[in-house]
Write a protein that holds these residues in place. Structure first.
Motif, PDB file in Angstrom:
ATOM      1  N   PHE A 185     -48.028  12.237 -36.514  1.00  0.00           N
ATOM      2  CA  PHE A 185     -46.756  12.023 -35.819  1.00  0.00           C
ATOM      3  C   PHE A 185     -47.010  11.238 -34.546  1.00  0.00           C
ATOM      4  O   PHE A 185     -47.793  11.660 -33.692  1.00  0.00           O
ATOM      5  N   ASP A 186     -46.371  10.089 -34.443  1.00  0.00           N
ATOM      6  CA  ASP A 186     -46.521   9.268 -33.235  1.00  0.00           C
ATOM      7  C   ASP A 186     -45.265   9.226 -32.385  1.00  0.00           C
ATOM      8  O   ASP A 186     -45.210   8.531 -31.366  1.00  0.00           O
ATOM      9  N   PHE A 227     -51.499   6.753 -30.786  1.00  0.00           N
ATOM     10  CA  PHE A 227     -50.810   7.874 -30.176  1.00  0.00           C
ATOM     11  C   PHE A 227     -50.749   7.675 -28.663  1.00  0.00           C
ATOM     12  O   PHE A 227     -51.657   7.109 -28.058  1.00  0.00           O
ATOM     13  N   LYS A 228     -49.670   8.168 -28.062  1.00  0.00           N
ATOM     14  CA  LYS A 228     -49.543   8.119 -26.613  1.00  0.00           C
ATOM     15  C   LYS A 228     -50.360   9.220 -25.942  1.00  0.00           C
ATOM     16  O   LYS A 228     -50.738   9.090 -24.787  1.00  0.00           O
ATOM     17  N   ASP A 229     -50.621  10.302 -26.683  1.00  0.00           N
ATOM     18  CA  ASP A 229     -51.390  11.407 -26.130  1.00  0.00           C
ATOM     19  C   ASP A 229     -52.865  11.217 -26.436  1.00  0.00           C
ATOM     20  O   ASP A 229     -53.259  10.999 -27.588  1.00  0.00           O
ATOM     21  N   MET A 230     -53.696  11.312 -25.401  1.00  0.00           N
ATOM     22  CA  MET A 230     -55.120  11.048 -25.566  1.00  0.00           C
ATOM     23  C   MET A 230     -55.786  12.082 -26.464  1.00  0.00           C
ATOM     24  O   MET A 230     -56.604  11.746 -27.327  1.00  0.00           O
ATOM     25  N   LEU A 231     -55.463  13.367 -26.292  1.00  0.00           N
ATOM     26  CA  LEU A 231     -56.109  14.408 -27.079  1.00  0.00           C
ATOM     27  C   LEU A 231     -55.812  14.261 -28.554  1.00  0.00           C
ATOM     28  O   LEU A 231     -56.693  14.460 -29.403  1.00  0.00           O
ATOM     29  N   ILE A 232     -54.589  13.899 -28.890  1.00  0.00           N
ATOM     30  CA  ILE A 232     -54.243  13.708 -30.301  1.00  0.00           C
ATOM     31  C   ILE A 232     -54.988  12.515 -30.871  1.00  0.00           C
ATOM     32  O   ILE A 232     -55.467  12.543 -32.021  1.00  0.00           O
ATOM     33  N   ASP A 233     -55.121  11.462 -30.094  1.00  0.00           N
ATOM     34  CA  ASP A 233     -55.861  10.289 -30.552  1.00  0.00           C
ATOM     35  C   ASP A 233     -57.323  10.643 -30.826  1.00  0.00           C
ATOM     36  O   ASP A 233     -57.900  10.244 -31.850  1.00  0.00           O
TER      37      ASP A 233
END
Length: 612
Positions: free
Chosen positions: A153-154, A172-178
């Motif tokens: 989910f992006d 992804f905008k979130d670093m941890l998810i990336d």
């Protein structure tokens, strides 16, 4: 030669497993479930502390303490970035469960990268250190990695019953998810190399006891007043997963990998509670159960997005260091439901705790964060009532007694028409009003003390009649002013006068520019109002007094929330302009140049408290 074993056969053996991140949120649930099932020797490995610190008030920690004493469990501090420590803790283990790290700070990218990507990459058989360590390749055969449904989910579009038929965004905008996305790719690529079987689980919106992110964030928002807002329409659906169901899914995956099922190894599976619910309904259940107001004010998504963008441009850190604002905005405004049928068919997974029971258990575990004053605040005075003094004036302006309020409003309207709409001067209107009052009082005084209504509805004076309407005399005390009232009035006048003198003195010194602008704006408004007839401001004040206080008393929470949101917008806009306008940067540089130098000896003594 490999021997196939069924899940039932595996369950009868004493197996050794390693739970990396076993003291984290999900790690605790997995360790507790393994110990309750029995047949497992659990090695709890974590990097958060060098010794096992348990909380006796937690059932999971009590169970772990007893298991450590009996030898069924053990604890080991391990750094996932050190391959030698990984080899040591996993030696002789049948399966490794890799849970989320417990001490990540999104402000430190290098540390996050080393722990998430390099740490998980230590299990990749093609890595040099791992390849040279032949023991771990022989002994560890199964690796179950806990990822997240966020990697699919992006935030650009809704996901309704999403499965693996669509392509993951990869950005992804979130670093941890990336970073989790890249680590998941390494784990899946490591499958079937030198006999290592891997499986990835992607739970959606995990919640439960000992949660360190989602529920504490909701409580912090509720305490700050921001939990009153609903971002978007509030109709977006989401899948939530109770922590113990995630632990159950990991055990199902490990047993299925032990059976050498080809359709499981190297695959990823969505894990949910199989009960989609509206996101804001879930939030309302959690906050309502803890005694906080439920969200009810809908705010456009674009407005919140602008505030988040301004906040990020101002380079200010969030109060919560583990959840990015972009992720929360996407989570709160988009539909995110996933198809869990693959996990049901191939892993044999089904939720062991319903969503309702999971919510109740979560609320009970966070009872120490409950708002005890929420249920008693309705018995307290409102802000408007306190401001008006809580007496007769408050009852009239807040329409507590409708008959009295309407009478006062009607009298004030008559006075307004008498003085401002009759076309006479103020002095003549006051003289006519005093004449009317004197005539009324004199006429009231000469009335008989007994009046009776006859059959023809005409008023007849019968002084000796026992049956009639009594005309009460006006006592002289109604026209008297007590000494205490005069003293209070004089004190109020003196206070207002002295306060005005102090403000004028402050303005004369030129020390407070904010107060100067307030005075200028106030005087300008007075000048603007006096350019029109005095009837306009008095009429506005009359309508305002009988409507504004009542409206604010009825919708106090909504109005306060609106002003709070407006204040946040203004603060973020001010920070953005202050950091990006050329004149602001020049002023900052000038302040730095004129800042007095601090001796190195003094500056060193404050180095632990911030920059001097």
């Amino acid at each position: 030669m490999l021997v196939k074993t069924t899940a039932s056969d595996v369950a009868t053996e004493n197996r050794t497993c390693v739970v990396l991140g076993g003291r984290g949120f999900l790690g605790r649930s997995l360790v507790a479930r393994l110990l309750r099932l029995g047949g497992w020797i659990v090695r709890v490995a974590d990097s958060s502390s060098h010794s096992l610190l348990t909380d006796p008030s937690l059932a999971s920690d009590s169970l772990l303490s007893n298991a450590v004493c009996s030898g069924q469990a053990s604890f080991c501090h391990v750094d996932v970035r050190d391959t030698s420590q990984i080899i040591k803790v996993t030696k002789g283990a049948d399966v490794v469960f890799y849970m989320e790290p417990t001490d990540l700070d999104i402000g430190d990218f290098y540390n996050c990268y080393m722990i998430i990507v390099q740490g998980y990459g230590s299990f990749h058989p093609l890595s040099v250190d791992f390849f040279l360590s032949f023991d771990i390749l022989v002994l560890v055969r199964r690796l179950v990695y806990n990822s997240s449904a966020d990697v699919a989910f992006d935030g650009s579009r809704d996901i309704l019953d999403g499965d693996f038929s669509f392509i993951c965004p990869g950005k992804f905008k979130d670093m941890l998810i990336d970073l989790k996305f890249h680590a998941e790719g390494l784990i899946r690529l490591a499958n079937n190399i030198d006999g290592l079987l891997t499986c990835v689980l992607q739970p959606s919106n995990v919640f439960g006891p000992c949660d360190t992110q989602f529920v504490p964030l909701l409580v912090n928002l509720a305490k700050s007043g921001l939990s009153k807002f609903i971002i978007g329409s509030g109709e977006n659906m989401s899948d939530f997963t109770y922590a113990e169901n995630v632990a159950h899914a990991h055990i199902c995956a490990a047993e299925t990998l032990g059976s050498r099922v080809v359709s499981v190894a190297g695959k990823a599976f969505f894990i949910t509670n199989l009960e989609p619910i509206m996101f804001w309904e879930f939030v309302s259940l959690i906050l309502g159960g803890l005694g906080y107001p439920r969200p009810y004010i809908k705010v456009p998504t674009w407005m919140v997005s602008c505030i988040v963008s301004l906040h990020q441009c101002s380079n200010e850190k969030l109060h919560n260091h583990s959840i990015s604002p972009d992720y929360m905005l996407q989570l709160a405004s988009r539909t995110r439901t996933f198809d869990c049928s693959a996990a049901q068919n191939h892993l044999g997974y089904s939720p062991v705790i319903s969503l309702k029971d999971g919510i109740n258990s979560t609320i009970q575990s966070f009872s120490h964060l409950a708002n005890d004053t929420f249920y008693t605040k309705f018995n307290e005075q409102s802000k408007v009532e306190k401001m008006l003094g809580g007496g007769i004036v408050a009852d009239i302006l807040l329409w507590r007694d409708e008959r009295r309020t309407f009478a006062c409003f009607f009298v004030l309207v008559l006075l307004f028409c008498w003085f401002f709409l009759c076309g006479r001067t103020f002095a003549s209107s006051l003289a006519d009003l005093l004449l009317l009052v004197i005539v009324t009082l004199y006429g009231h005084g000469i009335l008989s003390s007994k009046l009776e209504l006859g059959s023809d509805s005409s008023v007849m004076l019968k002084p000796e009649s026992k049956c009639g309407y009594a005309v009460q005399e006006i006592p002289s005390s109604c026209f008297e002013v007590t000494v205490s009232d005069v003293q209070k009035s004089l004190r109020s006048i003196a206070y207002i006068w002295n306060r005005g003198v102090r403000r004028i003195t402050t303005l004369a010194k030129g020390e407070d520019w904010c107060k100067f602008f307030k005075v200028v704006v106030s005087l300008y408004l007075v000048k603007y109002m006096q350019s029109y007839s005095l009837a306009v401001p008095f009429g506005i004040a009359l309508v305002y007094a009988f409507t504004a206080y009542f409206v604010y008393d009825q919708y106090e929470a909504e109005i306060d929330a609106f002003w709070l949101l407006l204040f946040c917008c203004m603060v973020e806009l001010k920070n953005f302009l202050w950091r990006h306008l050329p004149i602001a940067s020049s002023l900052q540089n000038e302040n730095v140049l004129h800042q007095p130098k601090v001796p190195a000896r003094v500056a060193g003594s404050y180095s632990g408290y911030g920059r001097v």
